[in-house]
Design a protein around this motif. Sequence first.
Motif, short mmCIF file in Angstrom:
data_model
loop_
_atom_site.label_atom_id
_atom_site.label_comp_id
_atom_site.label_asym_id
_atom_site.label_seq_id
_atom_site.Cartn_x
_atom_site.Cartn_y
_atom_site.Cartn_z
N PRO A 54 -50.48 33.78 13.95
CA PRO A 54 -51.88 33.51 13.59
C PRO A 54 -52.10 33.74 12.11
O PRO A 54 -51.41 34.54 11.47
N THR A 55 -53.09 33.04 11.55
CA THR A 55 -53.37 33.15 10.12
C THR A 55 -54.69 33.84 9.81
O THR A 55 -54.88 34.32 8.69
N HIS A 56 -55.61 33.93 10.77
CA HIS A 56 -56.94 34.45 10.48
C HIS A 56 -57.27 35.75 11.21
O HIS A 56 -58.38 36.26 11.08
N PHE A 57 -56.35 36.28 11.98
CA PHE A 57 -56.61 37.52 12.71
C PHE A 57 -55.28 38.18 13.03
O PHE A 57 -54.25 37.51 13.16
N PRO A 58 -55.26 39.51 13.12
CA PRO A 58 -54.01 40.20 13.45
C PRO A 58 -53.69 40.07 14.94
O PRO A 58 -54.55 40.28 15.79
N TYR A 59 -52.46 39.71 15.23
CA TYR A 59 -52.00 39.63 16.61
C TYR A 59 -50.50 39.89 16.61
O TYR A 59 -49.78 39.35 15.75
N PRO A 60 -50.00 40.68 17.54
CA PRO A 60 -48.57 41.04 17.52
C PRO A 60 -47.67 39.98 18.15
O PRO A 60 -46.88 40.27 19.05
N GLY A 61 -47.78 38.76 17.69
CA GLY A 61 -46.94 37.71 18.27
C GLY A 61 -47.32 36.34 17.76
O GLY A 61 -47.77 36.17 16.62
N LEU A 62 -47.16 35.35 18.62
CA LEU A 62 -47.35 33.95 18.29
C LEU A 62 -48.50 33.37 19.12
O LEU A 62 -48.76 33.84 20.23
N VAL A 63 -49.16 32.35 18.59
CA VAL A 63 -50.29 31.76 19.29
C VAL A 63 -50.20 30.24 19.24
O VAL A 63 -49.50 29.66 18.41
N LEU A 64 -50.95 29.63 20.14
CA LEU A 64 -51.03 28.17 20.21
C LEU A 64 -52.44 27.83 20.68
O LEU A 64 -52.88 28.29 21.73
#
Length: 243
Positions: A54-64
Amino acid sequence: MTEWLDAEGRFFHPEPQVRVVPLPHGSHCVVVDNVLANPEGVRQWAASQAFRPPTHFPYPGLVLDAPKVLGERMADFFAKHARAPLGGRRTLHQEARLSLLNTPPEALDHRLWLCHRDVVLVDRSLLCAASVLYLFHDPALGGTSFYRPLRDPQEIDRVLEDSFKLDGPTFSARYGVEPGYMKGDNAHFARVAKVLAVWNRAIFYDGSLFHSPDVDQPTLLSSDALRGRLTLNGFFTCKRQAA
């Protein structure tokens, strides 16, 4: 997306099992089992997609980002089974994404060492609900825990703000927060509920509640959507029910 449907053309399971779990201070978590009619089809589709950090929020992984139609279907399900128990009425906006948690504890961004809220709305006439649909078979990959603050709101806000302002070592030394995923109580929060991960189970909750994924066995995390902690996450902004 025909691969999301079962042999009878259904997206949702015809007999979902719904229960409402009470949380402190009048809050609730709606737990629904047997959500999708063909969860394996959704997982297989996800495995064919390109997840990104992610580019706009912290997340410990990958998103779609989920296709629009998928978010709309989940919004319909939310409206039918979970919106009223959470205190909402008309849905104004919805969005959905698939998430693949894959970061080992030693590489975790220090902003994620504590539980978090998905959103805090200034307009108290609105409710932003959130959901997590577990699309993995191994419960050891972890469900979701809910927390209550042990400090006054101003102090909690200061801790959260400093997690973004300070570097990891300084933040840890100042607040006694250990690096890694949160595992139960600490000096700032107490765990009040834990929902186990079950294949094709979804949970719905008020997004302003503090919560955190349970990552008790991080060696099981994977970047492979067919093996890892794959979830479908939904966010639903709606009007609150009249008091």
